[in-house]
Motif scaffolding. Structure first.
Motif, PDB file in Angstrom:
ATOM      1  N   LEU A  56     -31.854   5.301  -6.521  1.00 44.21           N
ATOM      2  CA  LEU A  56     -31.182   4.091  -6.024  1.00 44.21           C
ATOM      3  C   LEU A  56     -29.975   3.752  -6.891  1.00 44.21           C
ATOM      4  CD1 LEU A  56     -30.960   1.552  -4.244  1.00 44.21           C
ATOM      5  CD2 LEU A  56     -32.603   0.446  -5.787  1.00 44.21           C
ATOM      6  N   VAL A  59     -27.062   6.217  -6.202  1.00 40.30           N
ATOM      7  CA  VAL A  59     -26.427   5.920  -4.911  1.00 40.30           C
ATOM      8  C   VAL A  59     -25.629   4.626  -4.996  1.00 40.30           C
ATOM      9  CG1 VAL A  59     -26.879   5.329  -2.481  1.00 40.30           C
ATOM     10  CG2 VAL A  59     -28.175   7.166  -3.589  1.00 40.30           C
ATOM     11  N   LYS A  60     -26.204   3.640  -5.662  1.00 43.11           N
ATOM     12  CA  LYS A  60     -25.536   2.343  -5.830  1.00 43.11           C
ATOM     13  C   LYS A  60     -24.227   2.497  -6.603  1.00 43.11           C
ATOM     14  CE  LYS A  60     -27.032  -2.360  -7.047  1.00 43.11           C
ATOM     15  NZ  LYS A  60     -27.569  -2.837  -5.772  1.00 43.11           N
ATOM     16  N   VAL A  62     -22.402   5.359  -7.006  1.00 44.21           N
ATOM     17  CA  VAL A  62     -21.452   6.196  -6.272  1.00 44.21           C
ATOM     18  C   VAL A  62     -20.786   5.413  -5.136  1.00 44.21           C
ATOM     19  CG1 VAL A  62     -21.276   8.201  -4.730  1.00 44.21           C
ATOM     20  CG2 VAL A  62     -22.594   8.373  -6.839  1.00 44.21           C
ATOM     21  N   SER A  63     -21.567   4.546  -4.471  1.00 45.41           N
ATOM     22  CA  SER A  63     -21.026   3.793  -3.338  1.00 45.41           C
ATOM     23  C   SER A  63     -20.261   2.539  -3.770  1.00 45.41           C
ATOM     24  CB  SER A  63     -22.148   3.388  -2.375  1.00 45.41           C
ATOM     25  OG  SER A  63     -23.066   2.539  -3.037  1.00 45.41           O
ATOM     26  N   ILE A 128     -32.101   2.426  -0.684  1.00 45.21           N
ATOM     27  CA  ILE A 128     -31.211   3.575  -0.890  1.00 45.21           C
ATOM     28  C   ILE A 128     -30.365   3.816   0.349  1.00 45.21           C
ATOM     29  CG2 ILE A 128     -31.173   6.099  -1.169  1.00 45.21           C
ATOM     30  CD1 ILE A 128     -33.666   5.734  -3.009  1.00 45.21           C
ATOM     31  N   LEU A 129     -30.983   3.749   1.522  1.00 44.34           N
ATOM     32  CA  LEU A 129     -30.250   3.951   2.778  1.00 44.34           C
ATOM     33  C   LEU A 129     -29.201   2.867   2.992  1.00 44.34           C
ATOM     34  CD1 LEU A 129     -33.185   5.013   5.140  1.00 44.34           C
ATOM     35  CD2 LEU A 129     -31.413   6.488   4.153  1.00 44.34           C
ATOM     36  N   GLU A 131     -27.693   1.112   0.499  1.00 40.74           N
ATOM     37  CA  GLU A 131     -26.632   1.346  -0.494  1.00 40.74           C
ATOM     38  C   GLU A 131     -25.753   2.529  -0.100  1.00 40.74           C
ATOM     39  OE1 GLU A 131     -25.634  -0.452  -2.931  1.00 40.74           O
ATOM     40  OE2 GLU A 131     -27.253  -1.927  -2.863  1.00 40.74           O
ATOM     41  N   ALA A 132     -26.358   3.523   0.571  1.00 40.38           N
ATOM     42  CA  ALA A 132     -25.594   4.691   1.036  1.00 40.38           C
ATOM     43  C   ALA A 132     -24.830   4.392   2.325  1.00 40.38           C
ATOM     44  CB  ALA A 132     -26.532   5.872   1.249  1.00 40.38           C
ATOM     45  N   ARG A 133     -25.001   3.169   2.827  1.00 45.17           N
ATOM     46  CA  ARG A 133     -24.341   2.690   4.044  1.00 45.17           C
ATOM     47  C   ARG A 133     -24.748   3.472   5.293  1.00 45.17           C
ATOM     48  NH1 ARG A 133     -18.761   1.985   0.684  1.00 45.17           N
ATOM     49  NH2 ARG A 133     -19.470   0.209  -0.542  1.00 45.17           N
ATOM     50  N   ILE A 134     -25.993   3.962   5.250  1.00 43.37           N
ATOM     51  CA  ILE A 134     -26.564   4.612   6.433  1.00 43.37           C
ATOM     52  C   ILE A 134     -27.129   3.534   7.361  1.00 43.37           C
ATOM     53  CG2 ILE A 134     -28.403   6.156   7.246  1.00 43.37           C
ATOM     54  CD1 ILE A 134     -27.964   7.734   4.609  1.00 43.37           C
ATOM     55  N   THR A 136     -26.629  -0.384   8.139  1.00 41.12           N
ATOM     56  CA  THR A 136     -25.685  -1.477   7.891  1.00 41.12           C
ATOM     57  C   THR A 136     -25.845  -2.556   8.954  1.00 41.12           C
ATOM     58  OG1 THR A 136     -23.970  -0.352   9.200  1.00 41.12           O
ATOM     59  CG2 THR A 136     -23.947   0.021   6.799  1.00 41.12           C
TER      60      THR A 136
END
Length: 195
Positions: A56, A59-60, A62-63, A128-129, A131-134, A136
């Motif tokens: 998490l 991903v947080k 990187v995004s 995680i999903l 934060e990865a903007r999968i 929204t």
């Protein structure tokens, strides 16, 4: 420290107890050992959750659009993560002692800690999903609220079973837990973005 010597049997038995409680089965409490040593062993739960928590964080980071040092970012969240595992038991310890329920402290924290593994395995993949903007927008909000409701209901149930007290007091403990999590999250966010 004896809590380092956690066997696979300890983990499986405790997680099975947490699973039974998640199904609404009060007998799940029987699968938790409640000695002083088992109190420390229950904090091994934070080790089990740590890998998915680290995913998490990656991903947080990187995004994230801000120019923040990865060391600063990781350090703040990891320290906050550890503080979260210590702060709640300390608060509960003083509350239960104040109302002469200190004898139920170890049983509650052992149950709470192992139950946290199931809670986080449910919520962190979703986080995680997001934060990865999968996930929204509105669907993510609805799913998030549903998952939060499930986790709060589970926390309420294990608190009720472990402490064997009134619904009002149990609800108060759950609210304290929730607000403590929000407070720590706000502090970490403030430390990261308000340089």
């Amino acid at each position: 420290m004896t809590f380092i010597n956690v066997s696979l049997k300890d983990i499986i038995q405790s997680l099975y107890g947490a699973f039974r409680l998640a199904k609404g089965d009060k007998t799940g409490l029987r699968y938790f050992n409640t000695t002083y040593e088992d109190f420390w062993k229950s904090f091994y739960a934070l080790v089990l959750i740590a890998p998915i928590f680290c995913i998490l964080l990656v991903v947080k980071y990187v995004s994230n659009d801000e120019n923040i040092s990865s060391i600063r970012f990781g350090s703040i969240y990891i320290i906050t993560y550890i503080i979260g595992w210590v702060a709640f038991p300390l608060v509960i310890f003083h509350i239960l002692n104040f109302i002469s329920m200190g004898d139920k402290f170890i049983r509650y924290i052992v149950t709470y800690n192992w139950a946290s593994v199931l809670q986080n395995f449910i919520y962190l993949p979703f986080a995680i999903l997001v934060e990865a903007r999968i996930f929204t927008g509105f669907p993510a909000t609805i799913i998030g609220l549903i998952l939060l409701s499930i986790i709060l209901a589970y926390t309420w149930f294990i608190t009720k079973v472990a402490l064997e007290t009134t619904n009002i007091f149990v609800s108060s403990i759950v609210i304290i837990d929730l607000f403590l999590s929000i407070f720590l999250s706000s502090i970490s966010q403030g430390m990261i973005f308000n340089v």
